[in-house]
Design an enzyme around this catalytic site. Structure first.
Site, short mmCIF file in Angstrom:
data_model
loop_
_atom_site.label_atom_id
_atom_site.label_comp_id
_atom_site.label_asym_id
_atom_site.label_seq_id
_atom_site.Cartn_x
_atom_site.Cartn_y
_atom_site.Cartn_z
N CYS A 174 0.79 -1.22 0.00
CA CYS A 174 0.00 0.00 0.00
C CYS A 174 0.83 1.29 0.00
O CYS A 174 0.48 2.22 -0.74
CB CYS A 174 -1.05 0.01 1.11
SG CYS A 174 -0.61 -0.84 2.60
N ASP A 211 -3.17 -7.52 -4.90
CA ASP A 211 -3.46 -6.35 -4.08
C ASP A 211 -4.13 -5.27 -4.92
O ASP A 211 -3.91 -5.17 -6.12
CB ASP A 211 -2.15 -5.82 -3.52
CG ASP A 211 -2.34 -5.19 -2.15
OD1 ASP A 211 -3.50 -5.05 -1.73
OD2 ASP A 211 -1.33 -4.85 -1.52
N HIS A 266 -8.38 -0.86 0.84
CA HIS A 266 -7.40 -1.91 0.51
C HIS A 266 -8.23 -3.16 0.26
O HIS A 266 -9.08 -3.48 1.06
CB HIS A 266 -6.48 -2.22 1.69
CG HIS A 266 -5.80 -1.03 2.30
ND1 HIS A 266 -4.43 -0.90 2.31
CD2 HIS A 266 -6.28 0.07 2.93
CE1 HIS A 266 -4.11 0.22 2.93
NE2 HIS A 266 -5.21 0.83 3.32
N GLN A 276 0.36 -10.98 -3.17
CA GLN A 276 -1.02 -10.57 -2.97
C GLN A 276 -1.59 -10.07 -4.30
O GLN A 276 -0.88 -9.41 -5.06
CB GLN A 276 -1.07 -9.42 -1.96
CG GLN A 276 -0.59 -9.80 -0.60
CD GLN A 276 -0.60 -8.61 0.35
OE1 GLN A 276 -0.16 -7.52 -0.01
NE2 GLN A 276 -1.10 -8.82 1.56
N LYS A 287 -12.20 -4.03 8.63
CA LYS A 287 -12.15 -4.88 7.45
C LYS A 287 -13.43 -5.69 7.31
O LYS A 287 -14.12 -5.95 8.30
CB LYS A 287 -11.01 -5.92 7.56
CG LYS A 287 -9.68 -5.39 7.96
CD LYS A 287 -8.62 -6.49 7.88
CE LYS A 287 -8.72 -7.48 9.03
NZ LYS A 287 -7.70 -8.53 8.96
N HIS A 313 -5.69 -1.03 -4.44
CA HIS A 313 -6.01 0.11 -3.58
C HIS A 313 -6.87 1.09 -4.35
O HIS A 313 -6.55 1.47 -5.47
CB HIS A 313 -4.74 0.77 -3.07
CG HIS A 313 -3.96 -0.15 -2.19
ND1 HIS A 313 -2.92 -0.91 -2.64
CD2 HIS A 313 -4.14 -0.48 -0.88
CE1 HIS A 313 -2.47 -1.66 -1.64
NE2 HIS A 313 -3.18 -1.42 -0.57
N ARG A 341 7.31 -11.38 4.73
CA ARG A 341 7.02 -11.21 6.15
C ARG A 341 7.70 -12.32 6.93
O ARG A 341 7.72 -13.47 6.50
CB ARG A 341 5.51 -11.26 6.40
CG ARG A 341 4.82 -10.10 5.69
CD ARG A 341 3.34 -10.07 5.98
NE ARG A 341 2.70 -9.08 5.11
CZ ARG A 341 1.39 -8.89 5.03
NH1 ARG A 341 0.58 -9.61 5.77
NH2 ARG A 341 0.90 -7.97 4.22
#
Length: 594
Positions: free
Chosen positions: A286, A335, A466, A333, A420, A337, A315
């Site tokens: 992000c 991902d 997100h 991911q 979330k 945004h 991670r």
RNA sequence: GCCGCCUUAGCUCAACGGUAGAGCAACUGAUUUGUAAUCAGUAGGUUGUCGGUUCAAAUCCGACAGGCGGCUCCA
């Protein structure tokens, strides 16, 4: 799992199902047997779980699997003795005295944890007495079908600073038949394990030399990943997403600005030093996407800006936590945004929810949704002021209510920057995975001072969403492998068609068909080996190839193929052109195996 | 990371103090076959690594590595 060791309220206990009572009582029967065999053992707790029960012990004896037979035999005796489960309520002082007399120090701590206003009770069966809120079944004779399953280490109260106890897991059912069915299901589940199938089907490999938690996607796994990416790409193209790319490392300042650094420190790797600066392997995408938003002045006419990327993040995971593709140290991911005005927020959330459900429906994956909110008791866990949180939580809740999505509340499950909507997917082994997630964030735009010029000519702050559909592509693949037991729908199958010539005379015909199939972008191989047709069929079935085309002299003569479907066997001869047409449609529609 | 268990050929497993064996896979040859295993042969292992005990270690002991089951956390 964590919820199981949290204190249940007395209300929740009263609602314990018959099966849970039985299992909880079985845990006591097991503890009774253990105390008879190793009398100096210290007791902790023994609750029922979704699959069975466990009991935690502090014992000088080291439990080994060979002990199971002995313990089960002793349990059988306790059952045969038909001991009544008797409840004794007493005062805190009496309870303390009793526990000290029994020399059960862990129970003393457990007693201290019981809220002041709660009733204190012991349950006794035969000579065995246990501080326990219950409830139980009437007597030990009702424990009919049980089996001990595994031994595990566990920390007292789940805290690594506490001493480690030994946990014995088992399961129990009202009847032998149900127990047998459950044990058979466990065996079946093992066959679906994505680590086992990943090896058998040559999907991925994890080698010590590359490192734990860093899976290598082999060619066949690569096909699946590429198809999944293509699938998501199609969905995103239809929704006006822009595709972006960002690097794998970024200046530590970026993550300090975003606020990730303090919250995520334990999950990040040590910085890499480049010249005079420190760089982090990115633990999330992000902040990079935020920098893209901020790369030029934005007008309300630019919004919503939807940026998407298959972004690989790193991670730290403890070595003991790594597991196949589900728990890794580097994962990708899908991902995205979305930067939008507050007015656009609800519609954008809705669209994200539709995206997620559309995708999950294609796989017929069962899921539950959870609205994950902040925990007001733990304010320092979250970034941003309370009023921002209230707005974010309200917006999310409103949309969920409006769309009438059945969901549970997860207090304290929020991300540090916002609430979330999580989609919990249940895999074939009954485990729940959080994959898809939609997160509302007023906080990061503030931290990065994001702005857009509104129709009023004034500067305003955008809101961020997100969202990830697969969450982690690796984990999603693991769930799919187990969900389909390796028998993927044709569109995902690494090898979609295998041509099986009856004899060498048909190899040329098979090769010609393969050429045509490849031209139609179908993944196909020809089995040239000297095996008999039954052997070729067997090999193709074991590799879970969806379509086997048997071609002999007859087929070659009249341009047909004998179609054998993975799930349904011999379908008889079909003109090749007809088969190709049907197959192309099946692939294009992303149909599930019928 | 911590606790416990496990590690023998590519895979599944045997040998459990007297220096390693099978099936499948691979390779070679023969066979040319009609819907879940054609036959024969060849090759393949410093028994995870390092150290110790012993006349002798895959086997007993220790350390380390990797895997598995859990614990905490999460995508």
């Amino acid at each position: 799992m964590a919820e199981q060791i949290k204190r249940k309220t007395l209300d929740q206990r009263a609602q314990m199902s018959d099966l849970e009572r039985l299992r909880h009582s079985c845990a006591h029967v097991m503890a009774t047997a253990v105390m008879r065999l190793w009398p100096d053992t210290k007791l902790d707790v023994g609750p029922p779980t979704e699959e069975g029960f466990y009991y935690d012990f502090d014992a000088t004896h080291r439990f080994v699997p060979e002990d199971f037979e002995k313990i089960e035999a002793e349990m059988a005796k306790v059952v045969a003795e038909k001991q009544l489960f008797q409840k004794h309520v007493m005062s805190r002082d009496e309870a303390l005295k009793k526990i000290r007399a029994m020399n059960q120090p862990l129970k003393e701590i457990r007693l201290a944890d019981i809220p002041q206003d709660e009733e204190i009770s012991f349950y006794q069966n035969g000579d065995f007495v246990d501080l326990c809120a219950g409830p139980h079944i009437d007597d030990t004779a009702k424990v009919r079908a049980f089996k001990l399953l595994s031994i595990a280490g566990t920390y007292f109260k789940g805290d690594a600073r506490n001493p480690q106890l030994q946990r014995l897991y088992g399961t129990a059912f009202p009847s032998e038949k149900e127990l047998r069915i459950h044990l058979t299901a466990l065996e079946e589940a093992k066959k679906r394990d994505h680590r086992k199938l990943g090896k058998e089907l040559k999907l991925f490999s994890i080698t010590p030399l590359v490192g734990g938690g860093l899976p290598l996607l082999l060619p066949k796994g690569g096909v699946i990943r590429r198809e999944l990416e293509r699938f998501i790409d199609e969905k995103l193209d239809a929704r006006g997403y822009d595709r972006v790319f960002s690097p794998h490392i970024g200046d530590i300042q970026l993550y300090k600005t975003s606020g990730h650094y303090p919250y995520y420190k334990d999950s990040m790797y040590e910085p890499v030093h480049i010249d005079k600066d420190e760089y982090l392997l990115k633990p999330m995408n992000c902040p990079m996407h935020i920098q893209m938003y901020d790369s030029e002045p934005r007008s309300y006419r630019d919004l919503p800006l939807r940026l998407a990327e298959f972004g690989t993040v790193y991670r730290y995971e403890q070595s003991g936590e790594l597991n196949g593709l589900t728990r890794v140290r580097g994962f990708t991911q899908d991902d995205g945004h979305i930067f939008c005005t507050p007015d656009q927020l609800r519609d954008e959330i809705k669209d994200c929810i539709r995206l997620v459900t559309e995708v999950l429906d294609v796989f017929k994956l069962p899921y539950q949704t959870r609205v994950s909110l902040s925990d007001p008791k733990n304010a320092d866990k979250y970034a941003g002021g309370r009023e921002l949180w209230d707005r974010a939580e309200a917006a999310l809740q409103e949309v969920v209510d409006e769309l009438d999505i059945p969901s549970t509340l997860g207090v304290g499950e929020a991300a540090f920057y916002g609430p979330k909507l999580d989609f919990m997917i249940k895999d074939a082994l009954g485990r729940s995975w959080q994959l898809c997630t939609i997160q509302v964030d007023y906080s990061l735009p503030e931290r990065f001072n994001l702005e857009y010029v509104g129709s009023d000519g004034q500067k305003h702050r955008p809101v961020m969403i997100h969202r990830a559909v697969f969450g982690s592509i690796e984990r999603f693949m693991a769930v799919l492998i187990e969900h389909f037991a390796g028998a993927f729908p044709v569109w995902l199958a690494p090898e979609q068609v295998r041509l099986l010539p009856i004899s060498n005379d048909q190899v040329a015909y098979a090769e010609e068909l393969a050429r045509q199939l490849r031209a139609a972008k179908i993944r196909v191989t020809v089995d040239h080996k000297a095996d008999k047709i039954s052997g070729k069929v067997r090999n193709a079935q074991l590799q879970k190839v969806p379509y086997m085309l048997v071609v002999g002299a007859k087929e070659a003569a009249d341009q047909t193929v004998s179609v054998r479907a993975r799930q349904h066997g011999d379908q008889g001869a079909t003109p090749f052109a007809v088969f190709l047409e049907r197959l192309s449609r099946e692939i294009a529609s992303r149909a599930l195996p019928s």
